[in-house]
Write an enzyme that holds these catalytic residues in place. Sequence first.
Site, short mmCIF file in Angstrom:
data_model
loop_
_atom_site.label_atom_id
_atom_site.label_comp_id
_atom_site.label_asym_id
_atom_site.label_seq_id
_atom_site.Cartn_x
_atom_site.Cartn_y
_atom_site.Cartn_z
CB CYS A 117 1.56 0.15 -0.77
SG CYS A 117 0.85 1.16 0.54
CG HIS A 259 1.49 2.81 -4.11
ND1 HIS A 259 0.16 2.60 -3.81
CD2 HIS A 259 2.06 3.32 -2.97
CE1 HIS A 259 -0.07 2.96 -2.56
NE2 HIS A 259 1.06 3.40 -2.03
CG ASN A 288 -2.05 5.40 -0.65
OD1 ASN A 288 -2.38 4.24 -0.86
ND2 ASN A 288 -0.86 5.72 -0.20
#
Length: 331
Positions: A117, A259, A288
């Site tokens: 990520c 994030h 996400n």
Amino acid sequence: MPVAGARALRILGTGVALPEEVLTSVELDHRLGLVPGTVEARTGVRQRRVERGSAAALGARAARAALEAAGLDLDDVDLVIGASATPDQPLPCNAALVHEELAPSRPVPAWDVNASCLSFLVALDLAATLVEAGRHQRILIVSADIASVGLDFSDLGASGIFGDGGAAAVVGPAGDTGSAVLAADFATHSEGAHTCEIRGGGSRHAPDRVTGDYAEWARFRMQGGAVFRLAVKHVPAFTDKLLADAGVGMADLAAVVPHQASHHALSWVRQRLGAGDRMIDIYADVGNQVAASLPSALHAAITDGRLRRGDHALLLGTGAGLSIGGAVLCY
């Protein structure tokens, strides 16, 4: 006053690409035989996108949008960095496949950075160094992830939060504009190395080394609670040091771009770090998006006018490893 370690860099343009197919949490409730509202209540996601094609094609769409925003052509770029966590295949690197989709008229170099990520943040940090050193002039960073292919929806906490998407940015010299990466840092706490993983697809658990259905080895698995606990233990001190290195405080930030890990993580950033309404939150409508998550949020901050030229922004995230990363920008 110049900040020690700052590197001049200007974000010339950003772009995103969202798959056309929408999967709402209500539809997922029905698919899983759950009471309507269950998935959204547990995950905080109203809807997410599902891509049926390739990550390379999705990334190329985002790249073209970023180039258009920058007023540049692909031939103006001298490096393509793939910054994704879920490549189309182990070899070649996904940047080469994005390169193929874009079909440049010359053999522009293309290579990958994979820090799950945090891939976009790592690529941005590397790009700042490469541009500062004069090694490259304009760099195209492409993040595109298709998480939907490896999810096990019997575990909503690990799977219901994800969506597919692509994002890209073109960066280059800042000239005398003042745009810069003021500070960047990364830290890995490998006691969490197996809290978030896909075990198959590499040499450790190759098809001829395991028994049973190999599809199970290709599933994404995450211990969400363990990831969250480890992150909140280390993120505050990490962020304090990063801001100090950049010579700014939270009050100096126009935007906090995290994030989009989960609704719990975003709520924690908003409250514990004091981001408040400066935090960029696109999570409910896209979920996400793995490595594409943070640059998608950055794009939203720029296009919504919440991040303007000369503003300071904090980019912050966590990823498998377990790793923490961040950068402070003067946009």
